[in-house]
Design a protein around this motif. Structure first.
Motif, mmCIF file in Angstrom:
data_model
loop_
_atom_site.group_PDB
_atom_site.id
_atom_site.type_symbol
_atom_site.label_atom_id
_atom_site.label_comp_id
_atom_site.label_asym_id
_atom_site.label_seq_id
_atom_site.Cartn_x
_atom_site.Cartn_y
_atom_site.Cartn_z
ATOM 1 N N VAL A 151 0.833 -1.203 0.000
ATOM 2 C CA VAL A 151 0.000 0.000 0.000
ATOM 3 C C VAL A 151 0.867 1.253 0.000
ATOM 4 O O VAL A 151 0.822 2.069 -0.927
ATOM 5 N N LEU A 152 1.692 1.407 1.030
ATOM 6 C CA LEU A 152 2.446 2.654 1.174
ATOM 7 C C LEU A 152 3.520 2.804 0.101
ATOM 8 O O LEU A 152 3.645 3.866 -0.521
ATOM 9 N N MET A 153 4.297 1.754 -0.141
ATOM 10 C CA MET A 153 5.395 1.865 -1.095
ATOM 11 C C MET A 153 4.952 1.677 -2.541
ATOM 12 O O MET A 153 5.678 2.055 -3.461
ATOM 13 N N ALA A 154 3.780 1.070 -2.741
ATOM 14 C CA ALA A 154 3.323 0.827 -4.110
ATOM 15 C C ALA A 154 2.560 2.008 -4.695
ATOM 16 O O ALA A 154 2.274 2.018 -5.895
ATOM 17 N N LYS A 155 2.227 3.007 -3.878
ATOM 18 C CA LYS A 155 1.439 4.130 -4.385
ATOM 19 C C LYS A 155 2.174 4.859 -5.507
ATOM 20 O O LYS A 155 1.553 5.325 -6.468
ATOM 21 N N SER A 156 3.475 4.941 -5.399
ATOM 22 C CA SER A 156 4.230 5.666 -6.414
ATOM 23 C C SER A 156 4.417 4.853 -7.691
ATOM 24 O O SER A 156 4.873 5.382 -8.690
ATOM 25 N N ASN A 157 4.058 3.561 -7.657
ATOM 26 C CA ASN A 157 4.256 2.687 -8.818
ATOM 27 C C ASN A 157 2.975 2.381 -9.573
ATOM 28 O O ASN A 157 2.993 1.579 -10.504
ATOM 29 N N GLY A 158 1.869 2.956 -9.144
ATOM 30 C CA GLY A 158 0.627 2.800 -9.889
ATOM 31 C C GLY A 158 -0.247 1.673 -9.380
ATOM 32 O O GLY A 158 0.132 0.890 -8.507
ATOM 33 N N ALA A 159 -1.457 1.587 -9.954
ATOM 34 C CA ALA A 159 -2.458 0.621 -9.505
ATOM 35 C C ALA A 159 -2.037 -0.811 -9.768
ATOM 36 O O ALA A 159 -2.348 -1.716 -8.991
ATOM 37 N N ASP A 160 -1.322 -1.054 -10.873
ATOM 38 C CA ASP A 160 -0.920 -2.420 -11.189
ATOM 39 C C ASP A 160 0.016 -2.995 -10.143
ATOM 40 O O ASP A 160 -0.050 -4.180 -9.807
ATOM 41 N N ALA A 168 -9.787 -5.972 2.066
ATOM 42 C CA ALA A 168 -10.328 -4.762 2.697
ATOM 43 C C ALA A 168 -9.288 -3.646 2.686
ATOM 44 O O ALA A 168 -9.614 -2.474 2.403
ATOM 45 N N MET A 169 -8.038 -3.970 2.975
ATOM 46 C CA MET A 169 -6.988 -2.969 2.945
ATOM 47 C C MET A 169 -6.720 -2.490 1.524
ATOM 48 O O MET A 169 -6.482 -1.290 1.294
ATOM 49 N N ALA A 170 -6.771 -3.406 0.556
ATOM 50 C CA ALA A 170 -6.522 -3.029 -0.837
ATOM 51 C C ALA A 170 -7.583 -2.068 -1.344
ATOM 52 O O ALA A 170 -7.274 -1.090 -2.039
ATOM 53 N N PHE A 171 -8.843 -2.329 -1.005
ATOM 54 C CA PHE A 171 -9.934 -1.470 -1.485
ATOM 55 C C PHE A 171 -9.964 -0.125 -0.764
ATOM 56 O O PHE A 171 -10.197 0.920 -1.384
ATOM 57 N N SER A 172 -9.726 -0.145 0.550
ATOM 58 C CA SER A 172 -9.891 1.082 1.334
ATOM 59 C C SER A 172 -8.628 1.950 1.362
ATOM 60 O O SER A 172 -8.732 3.181 1.330
ATOM 61 N N LEU A 173 -7.448 1.336 1.403
ATOM 62 C CA LEU A 173 -6.210 2.090 1.526
ATOM 63 C C LEU A 173 -5.389 2.121 0.244
ATOM 64 O O LEU A 173 -4.760 3.130 -0.069
ATOM 65 N N GLY A 174 -5.400 0.997 -0.477
ATOM 66 C CA GLY A 174 -4.584 0.918 -1.682
ATOM 67 C C GLY A 174 -5.300 1.348 -2.939
ATOM 68 O O GLY A 174 -4.670 1.464 -3.994
ATOM 69 N N HIS A 175 -6.637 1.576 -2.842
ATOM 70 C CA HIS A 175 -7.441 1.995 -3.995
ATOM 71 C C HIS A 175 -7.250 1.040 -5.180
ATOM 72 O O HIS A 175 -7.170 1.461 -6.333
ATOM 73 N N VAL A 176 -7.181 -0.255 -4.861
ATOM 74 C CA VAL A 176 -7.060 -1.282 -5.889
ATOM 75 C C VAL A 176 -8.433 -1.539 -6.490
ATOM 76 O O VAL A 176 -9.429 -1.622 -5.771
ATOM 77 N N THR A 177 -8.480 -1.645 -7.799
ATOM 78 C CA THR A 177 -9.735 -1.896 -8.500
ATOM 79 C C THR A 177 -9.787 -3.355 -8.933
ATOM 80 O O THR A 177 -8.965 -3.802 -9.736
ATOM 81 N N LEU A 178 -10.744 -4.085 -8.386
ATOM 82 C CA LEU A 178 -10.982 -5.471 -8.770
ATOM 83 C C LEU A 178 -12.470 -5.672 -8.987
ATOM 84 O O LEU A 178 -13.298 -5.060 -8.301
ATOM 85 N N SER A 179 -12.809 -6.532 -9.928
ATOM 86 C CA SER A 179 -14.204 -6.905 -10.081
ATOM 87 C C SER A 179 -14.583 -7.879 -8.973
ATOM 88 O O SER A 179 -13.713 -8.459 -8.294
ATOM 89 N N LEU A 180 -15.889 -8.070 -8.773
ATOM 90 C CA LEU A 180 -16.353 -9.016 -7.764
ATOM 91 C C LEU A 180 -15.848 -10.422 -8.083
ATOM 92 O O LEU A 180 -15.452 -11.174 -7.182
ATOM 93 N N ALA A 181 -15.830 -10.773 -9.372
ATOM 94 C CA ALA A 181 -15.354 -12.098 -9.769
ATOM 95 C C ALA A 181 -13.870 -12.270 -9.457
ATOM 96 O O ALA A 181 -13.440 -13.340 -9.015
ATOM 97 N N GLN A 182 -13.078 -11.231 -9.667
ATOM 98 C CA GLN A 182 -11.644 -11.319 -9.365
ATOM 99 C C GLN A 182 -11.399 -11.447 -7.868
ATOM 100 O O GLN A 182 -10.552 -12.232 -7.435
#
Length: 257
Positions: A53-62, A131-145
């Protein structure tokens, strides 16, 4: 201890009830020992918060999505290795397996209860990371993923249950945590769970397929849309690891208890 799914002379309904009761007792036992279970579940979350979360913010969503899958695998390894291996080693030393063998219950119920507990703990780990990815990391995943990652984690703990069970039949209770750490942490690093494999030395990239964590990581990455290679080979390796270590552990339990 022989791993079988039925006991001669016991009605099927009572057999199923015995398995369910053993699974319930395992869950209650670990819930009453938070000092053992909380580190297993929170340690991966701490790693993901720091690096995913913290260190990956500068590297983008992927990058955040990639590390969600990898740290998810890192997290589900722990309930299998430690929840199975350490507890089995301690219970062998304490004579609990001898006591269980004398009870009128299917021999496999004890191990199945531990396996179901490990699967439940793995599911909690994945849900916490999601939960951390969606709320803090702003990761976008579909429900199926998200569901695919959860299923991969819940089932992916099984090879590490088998490995932990085998180690638990080899090592005394006091030595089991240290031995499993020597398996857990190096395997995680050399499988590319902490850093993507291209960032590691070439010889580590070449031997990565030796480790079951590498193959589970490929499945986890595919579940979040980060890996489109064929998955059948990875599945076969994980099934082989599960079956192989389970058979080895069962043989040692029959011979040595």
């Amino acid at each position: 201890m022989e791993i079988t799914l039925s006991t001669p002379g016991m009605p099927r309904r009572r057999v199923i009830g015995a398995y369910l009761e053993e699974a319930r007792s395992e869950c209650l036992r670990y819930m009453r020992a938070p000092g053992f279970m909380l580190p297993i579940m929170l340690f991966p979350a701490m790693f993901y918060l720091l690096f995913g979360v913290l260190m990956a913010k500068s590297n983008g969503a992927d990058a955040a999505r990639y590390l969600l899958a990898s740290y998810g695998v890192f997290g589900v390894m722990s309930p299998g290795l430690f929840g199975f291996g350490v507890s089995l080693a301690l219970e062998r030393d304490g004579g609990l397996l001898t006591f269980k063998r004398a009870l009128p219950m299917p021999p496999g119920a004890y191990l199945l209860g531990k396996m179901l507990m490990a699967m439940a703990a793995a599911g909690v780990v994945i849900l916490l990371l999601l939960a951390m990815a969606f709320s803090l990391g702003h990761v976008t995943l579909s429900l199926a993923q998200a569901a695919a990652l959860l299923l991969t984690g819940v089932l992916g703990v099984l090879p590490f249950c088998a490995l932990g069970m085998f180690v638990g039949t080899l090592i005394k209770g006091q030595g089991a945590p240290g031995m499993l750490q020597l398996i857990y942490l190096p395997m995680s690093f050399m499988s590319g769970l902490w850093f993507p494999l291209p960032m590691l030395p070439k010889f580590l990239q070449q031997i990565a397929p030796v480790w079951p964590a590498y193959h589970l990581d490929r499945l986890a990455l595919a579940s979040v849309g980060m890996n489109d290679e064929p998955l059948a080979g990875h599945l076969m390796v994980l099934l082989g690891v599960t079956a192989g270590f389970t058979l080895l552990a069962a043989r040692r339990l029959r011979r040595h208890g």
